[in-house]
Motif scaffolding. Structure first.
Motif, PDB file in Angstrom:
ATOM      1  N   TRP A   1     -47.984  12.949  -8.251  1.00  0.00           N
ATOM      2  CA  TRP A   1     -46.775  12.651  -9.015  1.00  0.00           C
ATOM      3  C   TRP A   1     -46.506  11.152  -9.044  1.00  0.00           C
ATOM      4  CZ3 TRP A   1     -42.412  10.263  -6.950  1.00  0.00           C
ATOM      5  CH2 TRP A   1     -41.374  10.081  -7.846  1.00  0.00           C
ATOM      6  N   SER A   2     -46.639  10.495  -7.875  1.00  0.00           N
ATOM      7  CA  SER A   2     -46.273   9.072  -7.832  1.00  0.00           C
ATOM      8  C   SER A   2     -47.238   8.250  -8.690  1.00  0.00           C
ATOM      9  CB  SER A   2     -46.217   8.568  -6.392  1.00  0.00           C
ATOM     10  OG  SER A   2     -47.505   8.395  -5.851  1.00  0.00           O
ATOM     11  N   ILE A   3     -48.513   8.658  -8.742  1.00  0.00           N
ATOM     12  CA  ILE A   3     -49.455   7.905  -9.579  1.00  0.00           C
ATOM     13  C   ILE A   3     -49.205   8.169 -11.067  1.00  0.00           C
ATOM     14  CG2 ILE A   3     -51.892   7.697 -10.202  1.00  0.00           C
ATOM     15  CD1 ILE A   3     -52.566   8.023  -7.255  1.00  0.00           C
ATOM     16  N   THR A   4     -48.968   9.429 -11.434  1.00  0.00           N
ATOM     17  CA  THR A   4     -48.687   9.699 -12.856  1.00  0.00           C
ATOM     18  C   THR A   4     -47.397   9.011 -13.305  1.00  0.00           C
ATOM     19  OG1 THR A   4     -47.611  11.778 -12.277  1.00  0.00           O
ATOM     20  CG2 THR A   4     -49.905  11.906 -12.946  1.00  0.00           C
ATOM     21  N   THR A   5     -46.482   8.794 -12.367  1.00  0.00           N
ATOM     22  CA  THR A   5     -45.237   8.114 -12.734  1.00  0.00           C
ATOM     23  C   THR A   5     -45.451   6.614 -12.881  1.00  0.00           C
ATOM     24  OG1 THR A   5     -43.939   9.789 -11.603  1.00  0.00           O
ATOM     25  CG2 THR A   5     -42.865   7.681 -11.992  1.00  0.00           C
ATOM     26  N   MET A   6     -46.167   6.014 -11.914  1.00  0.00           N
ATOM     27  CA  MET A   6     -46.401   4.561 -11.949  1.00  0.00           C
ATOM     28  C   MET A   6     -47.156   4.138 -13.206  1.00  0.00           C
ATOM     29  SD  MET A   6     -47.517   2.790  -8.466  1.00  0.00           S
ATOM     30  CE  MET A   6     -46.974   1.108  -8.703  1.00  0.00           C
ATOM     31  N   THR A   7     -48.102   4.983 -13.631  1.00  0.00           N
ATOM     32  CA  THR A   7     -48.883   4.627 -14.814  1.00  0.00           C
ATOM     33  C   THR A   7     -48.161   5.029 -16.091  1.00  0.00           C
ATOM     34  OG1 THR A   7     -50.038   6.728 -14.581  1.00  0.00           O
ATOM     35  CG2 THR A   7     -51.086   4.806 -13.614  1.00  0.00           C
ATOM     36  N   THR A   8     -46.918   5.524 -15.966  1.00  0.00           N
ATOM     37  CA  THR A   8     -46.075   5.990 -17.087  1.00  0.00           C
ATOM     38  C   THR A   8     -46.763   7.107 -17.883  1.00  0.00           C
ATOM     39  OG1 THR A   8     -46.748   4.523 -18.907  1.00  0.00           O
ATOM     40  CG2 THR A   8     -45.182   3.621 -17.332  1.00  0.00           C
TER      41      THR A   8
ATOM     42  N   MET B   1     -41.020   3.826 -11.559  1.00  0.00           N
ATOM     43  CA  MET B   1     -41.187   3.499 -12.989  1.00  0.00           C
ATOM     44  C   MET B   1     -41.074   1.991 -13.209  1.00  0.00           C
ATOM     45  SD  MET B   1     -38.940   6.521 -14.680  1.00  0.00           S
ATOM     46  CE  MET B   1     -39.110   8.157 -13.952  1.00  0.00           C
ATOM     47  N   ILE B   2     -40.065   1.389 -12.545  1.00  0.00           N
ATOM     48  CA  ILE B   2     -39.897  -0.058 -12.674  1.00  0.00           C
ATOM     49  C   ILE B   2     -41.145  -0.759 -12.132  1.00  0.00           C
ATOM     50  CG2 ILE B   2     -38.544  -2.023 -11.870  1.00  0.00           C
ATOM     51  CD1 ILE B   2     -36.105  -0.087 -11.890  1.00  0.00           C
ATOM     52  N   GLY B   3     -41.619  -0.261 -10.963  1.00  0.00           N
ATOM     53  CA  GLY B   3     -42.848  -0.816 -10.411  1.00  0.00           C
ATOM     54  C   GLY B   3     -44.011  -0.647 -11.380  1.00  0.00           C
ATOM     55  N   GLY B   4     -44.085   0.515 -12.008  1.00  0.00           N
ATOM     56  CA  GLY B   4     -45.182   0.785 -12.927  1.00  0.00           C
ATOM     57  C   GLY B   4     -45.155  -0.117 -14.142  1.00  0.00           C
ATOM     58  N   ILE B   5     -43.949  -0.352 -14.697  1.00  0.00           N
ATOM     59  CA  ILE B   5     -43.830  -1.236 -15.859  1.00  0.00           C
ATOM     60  C   ILE B   5     -44.272  -2.646 -15.487  1.00  0.00           C
ATOM     61  CG2 ILE B   5     -42.110  -2.414 -17.283  1.00  0.00           C
ATOM     62  CD1 ILE B   5     -40.751   0.157 -17.737  1.00  0.00           C
ATOM     63  N   THR B   6     -43.840  -3.095 -14.295  1.00  0.00           N
ATOM     64  CA  THR B   6     -44.238  -4.422 -13.850  1.00  0.00           C
ATOM     65  C   THR B   6     -45.746  -4.485 -13.650  1.00  0.00           C
ATOM     66  OG1 THR B   6     -42.171  -4.356 -12.630  1.00  0.00           O
ATOM     67  CG2 THR B   6     -43.592  -6.231 -12.230  1.00  0.00           C
ATOM     68  N   LEU B   7     -46.305  -3.405 -13.088  1.00  0.00           N
ATOM     69  CA  LEU B   7     -47.746  -3.328 -12.882  1.00  0.00           C
ATOM     70  C   LEU B   7     -48.485  -3.453 -14.209  1.00  0.00           C
ATOM     71  CD1 LEU B   7     -49.939  -2.328 -10.637  1.00  0.00           C
ATOM     72  CD2 LEU B   7     -49.768  -0.189 -11.879  1.00  0.00           C
ATOM     73  N   LEU B   8     -48.102  -2.600 -15.171  1.00  0.00           N
ATOM     74  CA  LEU B   8     -48.699  -2.636 -16.506  1.00  0.00           C
ATOM     75  C   LEU B   8     -48.597  -4.032 -17.098  1.00  0.00           C
ATOM     76  CD1 LEU B   8     -47.492   0.556 -18.368  1.00  0.00           C
ATOM     77  CD2 LEU B   8     -49.690  -0.521 -18.730  1.00  0.00           C
ATOM     78  N   GLY B   9     -47.383  -4.605 -16.990  1.00  0.00           N
ATOM     79  CA  GLY B   9     -47.153  -5.927 -17.571  1.00  0.00           C
ATOM     80  C   GLY B   9     -48.029  -6.977 -16.913  1.00  0.00           C
ATOM     81  N   SER B  10     -48.195  -6.878 -15.591  1.00  0.00           N
ATOM     82  CA  SER B  10     -48.985  -7.880 -14.881  1.00  0.00           C
ATOM     83  C   SER B  10     -50.454  -7.773 -15.256  1.00  0.00           C
ATOM     84  CB  SER B  10     -48.833  -7.703 -13.375  1.00  0.00           C
ATOM     85  OG  SER B  10     -47.475  -7.691 -13.027  1.00  0.00           O
ATOM     86  N   VAL B  11     -50.952  -6.523 -15.368  1.00  0.00           N
ATOM     87  CA  VAL B  11     -52.338  -6.350 -15.778  1.00  0.00           C
ATOM     88  C   VAL B  11     -52.560  -6.995 -17.152  1.00  0.00           C
ATOM     89  CG1 VAL B  11     -54.026  -4.634 -16.517  1.00  0.00           C
ATOM     90  CG2 VAL B  11     -52.724  -4.250 -14.441  1.00  0.00           C
TER      91      VAL B  11
END
Lengths: 249, 249, 249, 249
Positions: free
Chosen positions: D158-165, D186-196
């Motif tokens: 669940w936590s991985i499917t959430t982080m990757t949106t 989710m906020i962490g995931g958006i930042t992650l996506l944005g940083s990549v």
């Protein structure tokens, strides 16, 4: 270039095509038993043999390149992924991503810029990755406790909805292996998304800059024309053209 | 410019409006039977005829442009998508994306920068693509085995949740055709997301640079003012203004 | 600055705080009946009155600013969104985004760069937008045919999962109004995602450039030091320091 | 550097390792009772004690650093998050993100560029955050009314499917605490996506610029060679090489 480096380069040139052929043979031998459950035992055994031969060839290639490397420790560090792919059976289909290397061959004869190559790799990698993940997840999920991915159509649909981070949830893996494949797909999807965005951003910023430069160029042309006219005027009125042009400059 | 290139340009200018009108007629003739299942057989036949006429016109346009092209092989390669759209019935509605070309007409009279045009294309393309995909998926899904997209409202809601990669999963396609449309939408959505981000990044980097430039400009102004004051001082004290200014420069 | 422009500026300065207070009052009067279904009829009537008063004030503000605008047609074109927000009851809560303007007031006393302000607007806008959408969707969905959003907790959870494009699908709107709100949220979410990425990209590119510049600066320092040493050497050996420095340059 | 600043630096150097060890101890003491419900009461009590000791140590560290800060008010403002993490029990596991600081230690001996470090932080942060969120959500959800996250495998998935949106919706939190953790992810995931994306964009723009620079460099080389040839020609024909080169420059 040392003698060893030359031999390493020769090995890579020599092994490029055989390894690509073996990768495709591996793909076929991997896909056939997954796609058609009811194949004959002898065909299944043949597929197994092809997979093992391909695996052995890739292991040999790894060892040869390691031996021929200039700095073995550094080579092993930068090619850690190659070792992981050879060691873990689950990741073995990933070797097919080598097919993307075909683009390199195409590329030599084409004159595509960096962005064009990025787009080509993206498209090639995305199609291949979603196809491989669909095969692998079908293999992993079909015999799960409560499987909801049971045909190749479902599996490919799932792998595409996962890569694009849409994730409807009409199909999802329930086994550990299937979920691992899903995590890999998500990471691939995020990188895909990011690369598309980065390519677009790079293209747009170039275009905006080119437009601005065009404006500056047009202005420069205008000023140059103006200056020539003033110089001509000056000359006609018996002034000193040299100093005038110096002043405008 | 050769004679052939001039004729190609004349053909494009001449065919622009008729093709746009035909694209709209195609859209209406495509949408009516999809949206209203119970239309009379004669109206349904009329719609079929309009669709075929529009299709023929686009095929003729493709052939004419191919014949008038300077380098036919290269033209065919760069316009491969046009051929695909004409050959595959499923992709036919995509031709409506030509309506986005209307923006070009609007654009000629406006003075929007590159980023403004990108935004306009994005908004126009997103609205049109989600609408077309909703029509097409409704057409494909309505007669599926276990359909859960049965009204146009559901279909549009689905196409928007797919394009934005939200993907609730309350509505999703179950047929092969419907899933193909979904994949197209996801790719469109990723490009949309990427373009929005790229536009924002380009705008922000320009603003940050402008702010930095403003700082430098202010500094330059300060230094220039200072220099003039020093020159004035120098002159008053009987110094050599020319050399002083040279030294500061 | 004409007399009219000065009056427009005075109006904006004078109306800023009353309009903010009215926006908050509108929010409270909108939220109370949505959050607590069982309030007394008189309180409900009071809330209605407050909403209408706030709406009237915003309409008056729009008209006054239109009348005081230098170029009315252009002002109406660039403020089309303001008119839409006033005309459509569904979008009325959007007026609360004015609260983000509070950041402007804070900002005057702070010294945040452009990127800092973008981040502040993003955070403020995201929190406010998700809260407003939760209120609005609860209002729209509660009386739907098959509602699955029935408490404010569910509504806020839904609005956040939608904005971040996660979209689990455990909660989703089923009415037309609710879906419209969802579409707005998705667009907001895409912009949010894009802005976060753009801000990070801008920050990273600045840092990379600063690192490169630092390298160049260090190099420049080295060269300058070297040059001074050579000049000193030259001088000691009776050479011509002026020409030497010219040659190095 | 004042005496106080030197003492603050000494404190940070001295406390770095003990705090990291305590953070790991906290993680273990937090994870054990969550992962294994049926542990003995005495072990559970030990875990509680370890958690409290770690918490106390972090509180002491916060106070010491506040006291030793040059400008206490400003320090408290820039370290507001530290206080929040200490004050809210739910956020306590976040302290483990300190483990990412380990990368700093590694980094000192490595020579990675800024982008390399960003990637390392991204990978480290993403793995740690998804693991912590899985622990926390399992703790929060297990005793909910209608729990659908009941094993650690489900929680991590669940936590991985959430982080990757991606958000399939096969697993989702239903309690308030679980949803809060989801929002953080989710906020962490958006930042992650944005940083990549930002990292990719920065890399690509550098490569494109390098390619363009290479073109310019090649051109410069060409021009220089041409100029030398002209100079040689000039010299042979008895001209004045110095002035000629000046004119070309």
């Amino acid at each position: 270039m040392t003698e060893r480096a030359r031999r390493a380069a020769r090995w890579e040139r020599w092994s490029e095509w055989p390894l690509l052929v073996l990768a495709v043979a591996f793909l076929v031998a991997y896909a056939v038993p997954v796609l058609d459950v009811g194949i004959s035992p002898s065909l299944r055994r043949t597929c197994d043999v092809v997979q093992w031969v391909a695996w052995a060839a890739f292991a040999v290639d790894y060892v040869v390149r390691l031996v021929l490397a200039e700095h073995r420790a550094r080579w092993a560090a930068t090619h850690a992924l190659d070792l992981v792919v050879i060691a873990l059976p689950l990741l073995r289909p990933l070797r097919l991503l080598r097919l993307v290397a075909l683009l390199n061959v195409v590329n030599r004869h084409a004159t595509i810029g960096l962005r064009g190559r990025v787009v080509a790799y993206l498209v090639g990698g995305a199609v291949l990755l979603s196809f491989l993940a669909a095969l692998a997840v079908l293999d992993a999920e079909r015999h799960g406790a409560e499987p909801n991915i049971q045909t190749f159509g479902d599996a490919w649909w799932w792998s595409i909805t996962t890569m694009t981070t849409v994730g409807y949830g009409d199909r999802f893996p329930t086994t550990g292996d299937g979920r691992l494949i899903g995590v890999g797909l998500m990471i691939g999807g995020i990188t895909l998304l990011g690369s598309v965005t980065a390519t677009l951003a790079s293209w747009l910023s170039d275009r905006v800059r080119a437009e601005a430069d065009a404006d500056v160029d047009a202005l420069t042309q205008e000023i140059r024309a103006l200056r020539l006219e003033i110089a001509a005027l000056n000359e006609r009125s018996g002034g000193e053209p040299d100093q005038a042009s110096h002043g405008v400059r």
